[in-house]
Structure formats: C-alpha cells, structure tokens
Design a protein around this motif. Structure first.
Motif, mmCIF file in Angstrom:
data_model
loop_
_atom_site.group_PDB
_atom_site.id
_atom_site.type_symbol
_atom_site.label_atom_id
_atom_site.label_comp_id
_atom_site.label_asym_id
_atom_site.label_seq_id
_atom_site.Cartn_x
_atom_site.Cartn_y
_atom_site.Cartn_z
ATOM 1 N N LYS A 21 0.787 -1.200 -0.020
ATOM 2 C CA LYS A 21 -0.113 0.000 -0.093
ATOM 3 C C LYS A 21 1.093 1.069 0.061
ATOM 4 O O LYS A 21 1.647 1.451 0.853
ATOM 5 C CB LYS A 21 -0.939 -0.093 1.236
ATOM 6 N N GLN A 24 0.842 8.126 1.102
ATOM 7 C CA GLN A 24 0.576 9.373 0.548
ATOM 8 C C GLN A 24 1.787 10.290 0.329
ATOM 9 O O GLN A 24 2.780 10.110 0.826
ATOM 10 C CB GLN A 24 -0.458 10.049 1.613
ATOM 11 N N LYS A 84 -4.999 0.286 -8.456
ATOM 12 C CA LYS A 84 -6.030 1.090 -7.384
ATOM 13 C C LYS A 84 -6.946 -0.243 -7.269
ATOM 14 O O LYS A 84 -7.607 -0.387 -8.036
ATOM 15 C CB LYS A 84 -6.486 2.201 -8.442
ATOM 16 N N GLU A 88 -7.587 3.250 -3.222
ATOM 17 C CA GLU A 88 -6.289 3.218 -2.616
ATOM 18 C C GLU A 88 -5.233 2.944 -3.618
ATOM 19 O O GLU A 88 -5.564 1.991 -4.478
ATOM 20 C CB GLU A 88 -6.353 2.312 -1.397
ATOM 21 N N TYR A 90 -1.951 0.719 -4.873
ATOM 22 C CA TYR A 90 -1.034 -0.320 -4.342
ATOM 23 C C TYR A 90 0.071 -0.500 -5.537
ATOM 24 O O TYR A 90 -0.244 0.046 -6.610
ATOM 25 C CB TYR A 90 -1.809 -1.577 -4.174
#
Length: 103
Positions: A21, A24, A84, A88, A90
């Motif tokens: 993951k 940000q 995606k 989120e 990945y």
C-alpha cells in the motif's frame, strides 16, 4: 461478460511478489509551498499488505521472503505494477525491488 470485483482481500501475490500500500505523497514542500497533483512525485515508501509464498527451490520447497505483512518498506522508484483497489493506491512488486525495511 462477467464482472470481477477486486479488493485487497482477493489479491494474493504469487512467488516472490508482495503487495504494498503506497504511502501518501507530500502535500507541500519543506518551505511550505503547496504542491499540485501534477508535480507530486510517486512515493517510494509503503506498507506490505500481502506476500507470496516465496522463491521455489530446486527441490520444490519454498524459500520464505525476508519481508512480512505490516513491514514498512522503501522500494525502487519505477518498480512494480501500479494498482488501484478500493480508491487506494497499491504496487505489486518483486521482493528484489525492495531496498530496505523501515523501522
């Protein structure tokens, strides 16, 4: 045509691959300038969500990976395949593309 719904629980890496993951990206510079989406760099840090069984040895057994689920890792900038899932970001990459575990 059948529709397939993918989520994090339905993706299981094969071999020596891991699902990471992506963290940000930075919203502003060290000087406080806000960055627009177009100039943000792709982060190279993420958390491992799933791991494959490992490398297969000549005798058919698996050699486990050095990384495990929940490790924070630093990986190569252009490595892996971006995915995606559930809004989120990945990346699915090989263990050899992981540069370091962050503690």
């Amino acid at each position: 045509m059948a529709t397939i719904t993918l989520n994090v629980k339905t993706v299981r890496p094969l071999g020596e691959r891991v699902l990471v993951k992506v963290s940000q990206s930075e919203e502003k510079t060290a000087g406080g300038i806000l960055l627009p989406e177009t100039v943000k760099e792709k982060p190279q840090i993420g958390e491992i969500i799933a791991v494959g069984p490992g490398r297969r040895n000549d005798d058919g057994s698996y050699q486990p990976l050095e990384v495990t689920v929940n490790n924070k890792v630093l990986y190569s900038k252009y490595a892996g395949t971006d995915i995606k899932l559930e809004n989120e970001e990945y990346v699915l990459l090989s263990e050899k593309d992981i540069l370091a575990i962050i503690e």
